[in-house]
Design a protein around this motif. Structure first.
Motif, short mmCIF file in Angstrom:
data_model
loop_
_atom_site.label_atom_id
_atom_site.label_comp_id
_atom_site.label_asym_id
_atom_site.label_seq_id
_atom_site.Cartn_x
_atom_site.Cartn_y
_atom_site.Cartn_z
N UNK A 98 0.85 -1.19 0.00
CA UNK A 98 0.00 0.00 0.00
C UNK A 98 0.89 1.23 0.00
N UNK A 99 1.44 1.52 -1.16
CA UNK A 99 2.34 2.67 -1.28
C UNK A 99 2.58 2.93 -2.75
N UNK A 100 3.05 4.14 -3.02
CA UNK A 100 3.45 4.49 -4.38
C UNK A 100 4.90 4.11 -4.57
N UNK A 101 5.25 3.64 -5.75
CA UNK A 101 6.64 3.37 -6.05
C UNK A 101 7.05 1.94 -5.77
N UNK A 102 7.90 1.41 -6.65
CA UNK A 102 8.36 0.04 -6.48
C UNK A 102 9.43 -0.07 -5.42
N UNK A 103 9.51 -1.20 -4.80
CA UNK A 103 10.56 -1.50 -3.83
C UNK A 103 11.04 -2.92 -4.11
N UNK A 104 12.33 -3.13 -3.97
CA UNK A 104 12.89 -4.46 -4.18
C UNK A 104 13.00 -5.25 -2.88
N UNK A 105 12.53 -4.65 -1.80
CA UNK A 105 12.64 -5.28 -0.48
C UNK A 105 11.41 -6.14 -0.20
N UNK A 106 11.64 -7.41 0.04
CA UNK A 106 10.55 -8.34 0.33
C UNK A 106 9.70 -7.84 1.50
N UNK A 107 10.36 -7.26 2.49
CA UNK A 107 9.67 -6.84 3.71
C UNK A 107 8.71 -5.66 3.49
N UNK A 108 8.84 -5.00 2.37
CA UNK A 108 7.97 -3.84 2.10
C UNK A 108 6.60 -4.26 1.56
N UNK A 109 6.41 -5.53 1.27
CA UNK A 109 5.17 -6.01 0.67
C UNK A 109 4.35 -6.77 1.71
N UNK A 110 3.08 -6.43 1.76
CA UNK A 110 2.19 -6.98 2.79
C UNK A 110 1.42 -8.20 2.30
N UNK A 111 1.02 -8.18 1.05
CA UNK A 111 0.15 -9.23 0.52
C UNK A 111 0.90 -10.06 -0.53
N UNK A 112 0.69 -11.37 -0.46
CA UNK A 112 1.40 -12.30 -1.35
C UNK A 112 0.45 -13.32 -1.93
N UNK A 113 0.67 -13.65 -3.20
CA UNK A 113 -0.04 -14.74 -3.82
C UNK A 113 0.64 -16.06 -3.49
N UNK A 114 0.10 -17.15 -4.00
CA UNK A 114 0.57 -18.49 -3.63
C UNK A 114 1.76 -18.95 -4.45
N UNK A 115 2.09 -18.28 -5.53
CA UNK A 115 3.24 -18.67 -6.35
C UNK A 115 2.87 -19.58 -7.50
N UNK A 116 3.62 -19.45 -8.57
CA UNK A 116 3.45 -20.30 -9.75
C UNK A 116 4.84 -20.68 -10.23
N UNK A 117 5.04 -21.96 -10.55
CA UNK A 117 6.36 -22.48 -10.87
C UNK A 117 6.69 -22.29 -12.34
N UNK A 118 7.86 -21.72 -12.59
CA UNK A 118 8.40 -21.59 -13.94
C UNK A 118 9.66 -22.42 -14.02
N UNK A 119 9.70 -23.33 -14.97
CA UNK A 119 10.87 -24.17 -15.17
C UNK A 119 11.38 -23.97 -16.59
N UNK A 120 12.64 -23.56 -16.70
CA UNK A 120 13.24 -23.32 -18.00
C UNK A 120 14.29 -24.40 -18.25
N UNK A 121 14.08 -25.17 -19.30
CA UNK A 121 15.00 -26.25 -19.62
C UNK A 121 16.02 -25.77 -20.65
#
Length: 122
Positions: A98-121
């Motif tokens: 809940x803020x303007x501007x991107x951050x690369x810090x994991x701790x700055x993000x409050x809400x997370x999705x469950x994840x989706x796996x990407x596999x590159x062969x």
């Protein structure tokens, strides 16, 4: 509240588009982002897109290959990944702060999705 999808198996040099479906309120005053976590490694920032619509923010490792975008009418954030490399293999997570501007810090993000796996062969 955040539902990521679109992962899968792809050959090196190929493309994938990830989607993150979000509750409507995330598209007002929330910065949306993508992170990824490879096996045995810490979660790392990939890209972010502010609700104000300013220029997206990318990790150096994906700059020029990945594109983050938002489709407000569908409450969805996308991550288009081109020229995929084996080192892009990871579980990809969408996140919101809940803020303007991107951050690369994991701790700055409050809400997370469950994840989706990407596999590159290779």
């Amino acid at each position: 509240q955040l539902q990521a999808s679109g992962g899968g198996l792809v050959q090196a040099g190929g493309s994938l588009r990830l989607s993150c479906a979000a509750s409507a309120h995330f598209f007002s005053r929330y910065t949306m982002a993508w992170f990824r976590q490879a096996p045995g490694k810490e979660r790392e920032f990939v890209a972010a897109n502010s609700w104000r619509g300013g220029p997206p923010y990318y990790a150096d490792s994906v700059k020029g290959r990945f594109t983050i975008s938002r489709e407000n009418s569908k409450n969805t954030v996308y991550l288009k990944m081109n020229n995929l490399k084996s080192e892009d293999t990871a579980v990809y997570y969408c996140a919101a702060r809940y803020a303007d501007g991107g951050s690369s810090n994991v701790r700055d993000y409050t809400y997370w999705g469950q994840g989706t796996l990407v596999t590159v062969s290779s």
